[in-house]
Design an enzyme around this catalytic site. Structure first.
Site, PDB file in Angstrom:
ATOM      1  N   ALA A  90       0.832  -1.205   0.000  1.00 13.62           N
ATOM      2  CA  ALA A  90       0.000   0.000   0.000  1.00 13.62           C
ATOM      3  C   ALA A  90       0.865   1.254   0.000  1.00 13.62           C
ATOM      4  CB  ALA A  90      -0.927  -0.011   1.208  1.00 13.62           C
ATOM      5  N   GLU A  91       1.898   1.283   0.818  1.00  8.06           N
ATOM      6  CA  GLU A  91       2.825   2.415   0.817  1.00  8.06           C
ATOM      7  C   GLU A  91       4.252   1.968   1.071  1.00  8.06           C
ATOM      8  OE1 GLU A  91      -0.699   4.857   0.763  1.00  8.06           O
ATOM      9  OE2 GLU A  91      -0.224   3.229   2.138  1.00  8.06           O
ATOM     10  N   THR A  92       5.163   2.701   0.450  1.00 10.98           N
ATOM     11  CA  THR A  92       6.588   2.653   0.773  1.00 10.98           C
ATOM     12  C   THR A  92       6.972   4.034   1.265  1.00 10.98           C
ATOM     13  OG1 THR A  92       7.074   0.960  -0.891  1.00 10.98           O
ATOM     14  CG2 THR A  92       8.912   2.311  -0.131  1.00 10.98           C
TER      15      THR A  92
END
Length: 262
Positions: free
Chosen positions: A46-48
């Site tokens: 979903a996020e880095t």
């Protein structure tokens, strides 16, 4: 070829394979935005999060597999967890400086991390019929919007039973769709769908709680709230409304550490 450190942690959970996974990349200096975007797409989480140390904290940015996001709670929690547990950060509070959300802080108290984020109250709107159809046709009892669409349903069962048409939702002009209801064993539950950002269902969404906390604080006439995001991975948040800020507390656990070559 450049070598970068990479970590992955599950946020808003104390159990491995629970909560929301985020990748965390410490940088000595900023690398090009297209490279950060490619790394985020390769990670396919979903996020880095990417961060660079400054004289008074850390500059922080977050990328979905598709684009840079304006605010992310779980990847901020994961970044703080990695700093405290893997990188030797020794102070009780971390200041993260962001381009679009201002300064965010994370405070550590034993195994609990508390995020201090901006409150984002929602405004009444008319829900597009395409969203209703993509969510199976059930009409919410209240509809709002800020960055995301915000739909309130009658019961936890309404939220839990949803099986969205993600292809249809990917065409909606919004980062995501928040669905929520009063909880059976907590104050409120939610889910978050963002296929247009490359995330069909986000397991636990801190930024969504910037909307959820002020809404439910008003509805329930209380400022301290207990919430679950009832995705398959499930996450738990202890929440508090403090004026124009929201506090979200949760745990995290490290999944991996390694190197990437770019």
């Amino acid at each position: 070829m450049k070598t970068l450190k990479i970590y992955q942690a599950d946020a808003f959970t104390d159990k491995l394979f629970g909560g929301n996974p985020a990748a965390v990349c410490p940088l000595d200096e900023w690398i090009p935005v297209p490279l950060m975007q490619k790394i985020a797409a390769e990670n396919n989480l979903a996020e880095t999060a990417f961060f660079v140390e400054t004289t008074n904290g850390f500059d922080l940015r977050w990328f979905t597999p598709e684009f840079e996001i304006d605010l992310c709670g779980h990847a901020t929690l994961a970044t703080a967890h990695i700093l405290f547990t893997q990188l030797g950060y020794a102070h009780p509070i971390i200041h993260f400086h962001t381009q679009k959300a201002g300064t965010l802080t994370v405070t550590k108290n034993d195994n609990l991390y508390t995020l201090d984020f901006p409150s984002r109250p929602v405004e009444t709107t008319t829900i597009p019929s395409e969203i209703i159809a993509a969510l199976g046709g059930k009409i919410p009892k209240e509809t709002y919007r800020s960055r995301d669409y915000f739909l309130v349903y009658d019961s936890e069962e309404d939220v839990a039973s949803m099986s969205p048409d993600f292809n249809a939702l990917s065409k909606i002009d919004a980062v995501g769709i928040i669905v929520t209801a009063k909880g059976r064993d907590c104050d409120f539950v939610s889910r978050f769908f963002a296929p247009g950002a490359g995330i069909n269902e986000d397991p636990v969404t801190g930024s969504a709680h910037c909307n959820l906390i002020p809404y439910w604080a008003d509805k329930l006439n209380k400022t301290e709230l207990h919430a679950f995001q009832i995705s398959a991975r499930r996450g738990e948040l202890r929440c508090e409304l403090k004026g124009d800020r929201v506090l979200m507390s949760g745990q995290a656990i490290t999944y991996l550490k390694g190197e990437i070559f770019v």
